[in-house]
Design an enzyme around this catalytic site. Structure first.
Site, PDB file in Angstrom:
ATOM      1  N   ALA A   1     -32.789  20.203 -13.817  1.00  0.00           N
ATOM      2  CA  ALA A   1     -32.467  21.594 -13.470  1.00  0.00           C
ATOM      3  C   ALA A   1     -31.988  22.361 -14.691  1.00  0.00           C
ATOM      4  O   ALA A   1     -32.389  23.515 -14.909  1.00  0.00           O
ATOM      5  CB  ALA A   1     -31.409  21.624 -12.361  1.00  0.00           C
TER       6      ALA A   1
ATOM      7  N   GLY B   1     -29.898  12.650 -13.200  1.00  0.00           N
ATOM      8  CA  GLY B   1     -31.264  13.014 -13.566  1.00  0.00           C
ATOM      9  C   GLY B   1     -31.653  14.386 -13.055  1.00  0.00           C
ATOM     10  O   GLY B   1     -32.315  15.167 -13.760  1.00  0.00           O
ATOM     11  N   CYS B   2     -31.247  14.694 -11.833  1.00  0.00           N
ATOM     12  CA  CYS B   2     -31.598  15.991 -11.231  1.00  0.00           C
ATOM     13  C   CYS B   2     -30.890  17.135 -11.959  1.00  0.00           C
ATOM     14  O   CYS B   2     -31.452  18.219 -12.118  1.00  0.00           O
ATOM     15  CB  CYS B   2     -31.261  15.987  -9.745  1.00  0.00           C
ATOM     16  SG  CYS B   2     -32.199  14.733  -8.843  1.00  0.00           S
ATOM     17  N   THR B   3     -29.669  16.880 -12.412  1.00  0.00           N
ATOM     18  CA  THR B   3     -28.937  17.888 -13.168  1.00  0.00           C
ATOM     19  C   THR B   3     -29.613  18.133 -14.513  1.00  0.00           C
ATOM     20  O   THR B   3     -29.802  19.276 -14.924  1.00  0.00           O
ATOM     21  CB  THR B   3     -27.467  17.460 -13.355  1.00  0.00           C
ATOM     22  OG1 THR B   3     -26.869  17.348 -12.062  1.00  0.00           O
ATOM     23  CG2 THR B   3     -26.704  18.475 -14.188  1.00  0.00           C
TER      24      THR B   3
END
Length: 149
Positions: free
Chosen positions: A49, A44-46
């Site tokens: 970003a 999710g963070c990738t």
């Protein structure tokens, strides 16, 4: 107590991806998209970003600064930035000072881990938008749309 639209954004000073000292005050007069995320290089963070990376050109030239914040250290941020060619700084909040100041600490963890929350801070240092429900793949575009860009 959660921060809301109209609140003064808490001041902070920390190190970025490259070890530079960064303070919120450095961006006086500019809008700041301060997005908190749990962990570098997770699915999710990738996606989130990369959504900012892919929309970054649209933020340029509009006095808008994008800053990602997590409790990961500078080395982790450097690896994440290089792996995904991120054009904006990530802030290392290792001790969770910024995470706590912005009230985004995930309750289920004893160590500092940020929830996925984004604050848009205007040029006067006042919170103008808060996102607590984030669609990771479209988040950067959603903010641009809300800003009328």
């Amino acid at each position: 107590m959660a921060l809301a639209v109209g609140d003064k954004a808490p001041a902070f000073t920390t190190k970025d991806t490259n070890g530079n000292t960064v303070s919120l005050a450095d961006f006086s007069g500019k809008s700041v998209v301060l997005y908190f995320y749990p962990k570098d290089d997770t699915p999710g963070c990738t996606k989130e970003a990369c959504s900012f990376r892919d929309s970054y050109a649209e933020y340029q030239g509009k006095d808008i600064v994008v800053l990602g914040v997590s409790a990961d250290d500078e080395t982790s941020h450097q690896q994440f930035t290089q792996k995904f060619n991120l054009p904006f700084p990530l802030l290392a909040d290792i001790d969770g000072t910024i995470i706590k100041a912005y009230d985004v600490q995930r309750a289920e963890y004893n160590q500092p881990v940020a929830s996925r929350v984004t604050y848009v801070i205007d040029g006067a240092g006042v919170i103008s938008q808060v996102y607590t429900s984030v669609q990771t793949e479209t988040h950067a575009k959603d903010i641009l749309t809300a800003l009328g860009i």
